[in-house]
Design an enzyme around this catalytic site. Structure first.
Site: not given
Ligand SMILES: O=C(CO)[C@@H](O)[C@@H](O)COP(=O)(O)O
Length: 224
Positions: A128, A222
């Site tokens: 991520d 996100y």
């Protein structure tokens, strides 16, 4: 250098932001004593705001932050700028998208740096935030462009916003100072987790294509 009125408000805001972000370094236990620093680029100007050297985090104020040009020379400030001003100024000169730089000697990440070992990408949170392993940069002495050159040469070939400078510690970058602090926080967290995992066995690497998928989601979807 003349500081025009319109940029003075921006500098004042950056002084407050950079000062406040040093509290995140202590909150997440990334630094001891004064051994870490945060800087921010002044957008649209060859200027940066950085921590004064050797000043206790408890004593930092927005007014004590030092305004420097991107050659590392003091433009406004009563105190000497951070030891890492030259390194961070080099990053700003050579990486135009970088708006913030952080330097720490956080324990687990610096232990990886002492071994000149990249942190392997074995956690989804690494995919991520770092888009792969956290890379290692060369050993370089403080005081000239050596560290900055090592940071830039290492990060320009990586998606990672953090680099482990061999035998030294962490330098992280971001589009702003807060994102650079986040990268430093996450770097220490994954350094610790992977260190612990390796005590009990061999962590399992995540396939590259899945790392890219995770990175793209986190960077583009996100959050809010
Ligand atoms: O790593 C080093 C010195 O080796 C410095 O970054 C660290 O001591 C912090 O210095 P500053 O207080 O920012 O000048």
């Amino acid at each position: 250098m003349t500081i025009t009125h319109d940029v003075r408000a921006t500098i004042s805001a950056l002084r407050a932001e950079v000062c406040g972000l040093h509290s995140e370094l202590t909150r997440y236990q990334l630094v001891v004593w004064t051994a870490g620093n945060v800087s921010a680029r002044v957008p649209g100007h060859d200027l940066m705001v950085i921590k004064p050297s050797g000043v206790s985090y408890d004593d930092l104020t927005p007014e004590s932050m030092v305004l420097c040009d991107l050659d590392g020379e003091v433009v406004e400030g009563d105190l000497a700028p951070s030891s890492d001003t030259a390194a961070q100024a080099y990053v700003y000169r050579h990486m135009p998208d970088v708006g913030g730089v952080v330097h720490t000697h956080s324990t687990y990440a610096t232990a990886w740096a002492s071994r000149a070992e990249p942190i392997p990408c074995v956690l989804t949170m690494m995919a991520d935030e770092f888009g792969g392993p956290v890379p290692v940069g060369p050993f370089a002495l403080i005081g000239d462009d050596s560290i900055g050159r090592g940071i830039v040469e290492t990060l320009q070939g990586s998606r990672s916003p953090a680099v482990l400078m061999q035998n030294h510690g962490v330098f992280s970058i971001g589009t702003n100072a807060r994102s650079a602090v986040k990268a430093a926080v996450m770097c220490e967290d994954v350094a610790r987790t992977v260190h612990i995992a390796r005590q009990l066995g061999d962590p399992v690497p995540i396939p590259d294509h899945q790392v890219t998928s995770l990175f793209d989601r986190y960077q583009n979807v996100y959050g809010q």
